[in-house]
Design a protein around this motif. Sequence first.
Motif, PDB file in Angstrom:
ATOM      1  N   ILE A  81      39.871  50.621  36.854  1.00  0.00           N
ATOM      2  CA  ILE A  81      39.716  49.791  38.048  1.00  0.00           C
ATOM      3  C   ILE A  81      39.782  50.681  39.282  1.00  0.00           C
ATOM      4  CG2 ILE A  81      40.691  47.931  39.433  1.00  0.00           C
ATOM      5  CD1 ILE A  81      39.344  46.995  36.868  1.00  0.00           C
ATOM      6  N   TYR A 127      41.692  42.108  38.534  1.00  0.00           N
ATOM      7  CA  TYR A 127      40.437  42.705  38.975  1.00  0.00           C
ATOM      8  C   TYR A 127      39.366  42.535  37.896  1.00  0.00           C
ATOM      9  CZ  TYR A 127      41.836  45.033  43.313  1.00  0.00           C
ATOM     10  OH  TYR A 127      42.228  45.289  44.600  1.00  0.00           O
ATOM     11  N   ASP A 178      34.029  47.166  40.929  1.00  0.00           N
ATOM     12  CA  ASP A 178      35.298  46.553  40.517  1.00  0.00           C
ATOM     13  C   ASP A 178      35.843  45.718  41.667  1.00  0.00           C
ATOM     14  OD1 ASP A 178      34.921  48.005  38.218  1.00  0.00           O
ATOM     15  OD2 ASP A 178      36.292  49.605  38.782  1.00  0.00           O
ATOM     16  N   LYS A 179      35.933  44.385  41.459  1.00  0.00           N
ATOM     17  CA  LYS A 179      36.272  43.476  42.548  1.00  0.00           C
ATOM     18  C   LYS A 179      37.533  42.675  42.222  1.00  0.00           C
ATOM     19  CE  LYS A 179      32.575  44.252  45.114  1.00  0.00           C
ATOM     20  NZ  LYS A 179      31.602  43.176  45.369  1.00  0.00           N
ATOM     21  N   LEU A 180      38.258  42.321  43.289  1.00  0.00           N
ATOM     22  CA  LEU A 180      39.445  41.482  43.169  1.00  0.00           C
ATOM     23  C   LEU A 180      39.039  40.079  42.718  1.00  0.00           C
ATOM     24  CD1 LEU A 180      42.532  41.120  43.670  1.00  0.00           C
ATOM     25  CD2 LEU A 180      41.938  40.420  46.008  1.00  0.00           C
ATOM     26  N   PRO A 182      38.879  49.898  43.152  1.00  0.00           N
ATOM     27  CA  PRO A 182      38.391  48.919  44.139  1.00  0.00           C
ATOM     28  C   PRO A 182      37.371  49.490  45.119  1.00  0.00           C
ATOM     29  CG  PRO A 182      40.788  48.785  43.900  1.00  0.00           C
ATOM     30  CD  PRO A 182      40.349  50.019  43.182  1.00  0.00           C
TER      31      PRO A 182
END
Length: 639
Positions: A612, A603, A619-621, A614
């Motif tokens: 983290i 992430y 906070d992105k994959l 989501p």
Amino acid sequence: MSRNEAALEAQKLENVWGVNKSKALPNMGLSYIMGRDLGGSRVKVTTVNGFTFNKSSKTYYGDRYGYTGYTTDDNGTVTGSKTKYYNDNYTYNQTTSTNLVSNWNFEFSPKSSITFSNYYTHTANNMFSVRYGLDYDNQYERVAYATDYVSKSMYLSRVNGHHVLGTDEQTTLDWAAGYSHTTRKEPDYRVAAAQRLLGTTEDFYLLIPRSSKADAGSRYASILKENTYSGRVDFTRNISTYNDGIKLKAGVYTEYSARGFDSRLTSFAQDDNTDYELRYPSASEIGSIFESENFGENGYYMIDGTRPTDAYTADSKLLAEYVGLEIPVAYKSKLGVGVRVESFNQTLVCDTVNVNNQSTDVLPYVNYVKADDKGGVIKMSYAKSINRPAFRELAPFTYYDFEWRTDIAGNSELENTEIQNIDFSYSKQFIYGLKVSGSLFYKYMNNPIEKAYKIRSESPMFTYENSESAQLAGVSVEIATPLSANRHHWLNKVHVMVNASYIYSQVQLSEESQEASSTRALQGQAPYIINASINYTHNDLLFAVMYNTQGKSLYTVGDGQETYPWYLMPTHNLGFMVKKTMTKKLDLSFKAANILNAKATFYEDGNMDGEIDPGNGSDKLIREVQVGPSFTFGLSVKF
């Protein structure tokens, strides 16, 4: 060469761009080991020889995301971003490995022996990867192919001698001489790419570049060779009149390593002379478009994209001497003190870059060990150590990583890392089988080396850099015990082992750092690590379950302006093994690994808070890799 001369040379190359499907055989392995006591009247000779062969196939899937258009609040904290691109990778690996061992021991007397050890390992990996991607910035739908073959081999030879000197047998001399040769060959790493407009159903057309590109119509080759020579002499003298008295220890160690690396990048290209129908060929023609008839005055030609930094030579020289004392200070307790002095010189030449690192480091150590009559042992130690950058971390050579879709390059400005180590541990073994151990440790690092993610005009890049300092403090506990102290109870055959560590790390950044915060966790350091197993043994049957996990760790450093930190999230790995002894000479086994189908997940920490979430929009994959479970049947025969 001229353009047309380069086209004629390209015609000579075999067309190896086709995509073929095949079915993989089950993974297989074979090993053989033989030990012999050859006896001897004056010299006793024993030997152990063997080999291992393994061939395995593995398919895994991976998603990769990139982001742009970051939005921030009034404090400059990232609150959101939009997807720049999305990639879905399918990768197939076939790996073959061979290991050989031949060890010989020559015993001239109980006081004198020489051991000659030889190891050889060769590993070959054949990879094919297909990447499907969406480029939202440029509104393209893309497909890319990569084929690679890498072979690695290493030969290690070592001669060790052990001799007890003098009539009083209070002096011991140990010596060793070693040689190793390492080779890495990558003869033909091929990458092709195709695209079409997003939202259309047209055929994908192959990207034929007009200049050298590492990610389209490219062929890359490299070779690395390294030789290392080493030698050491260790001297121990009991300077007291009894065996457990004061011991003087001294020694010298020397090592020389020399590496040569060379690589070449070529690309198949087009220009205004290329026939129009060859400029945008369908991706379905990947197996035929690079036939020899399509190269020439009105076809494709070959560009040599090799740069001066794509080759380097390097060597290192190390000379180390140490002296120390081992002193009994009380009943079953010893104090060890000493110092090691290392003189190190490392050089690397890569185009106009000339690295010449020289240092003389004084590394003291102190350790104390105390045992009691009930199986307990206390250990305390302090030592100073050095972590020096590897050749690859220093070389400014740039390599394109297809799976990460980024370049990897070294940093010739890296400095050595000095580490102060303090450890305290206690262990105890109880009569009924319980074993307990625990330790506390602290490390202070000056100039730790970390992996960083950079943005350049042409492409993103992984590289390495020094932070100002770092501290680590942690605790580790291990417990191994049968579930019952009664040797006649069936639970006594069930053993549980748990090893758990908690590590706190903090990096102090320099004033020149562009990162948003002055402190953060150390790159690559997980905050906790847990390993556990439970074994059941009954007569000729063994059953074991294994589990391990580790906490979220910083995978690569980001500056919070052009790049952001990436974190590798926790994974839970579970496996088991069953082994059955059928006869005195025959064993059967079954192993299962990753039965939870754990994924490696990365992430991006957009708001740089070290956490983290989501669901917070920032906070992105970044990447997700799924390898899948594996199952192995084994047969062992003794004769």
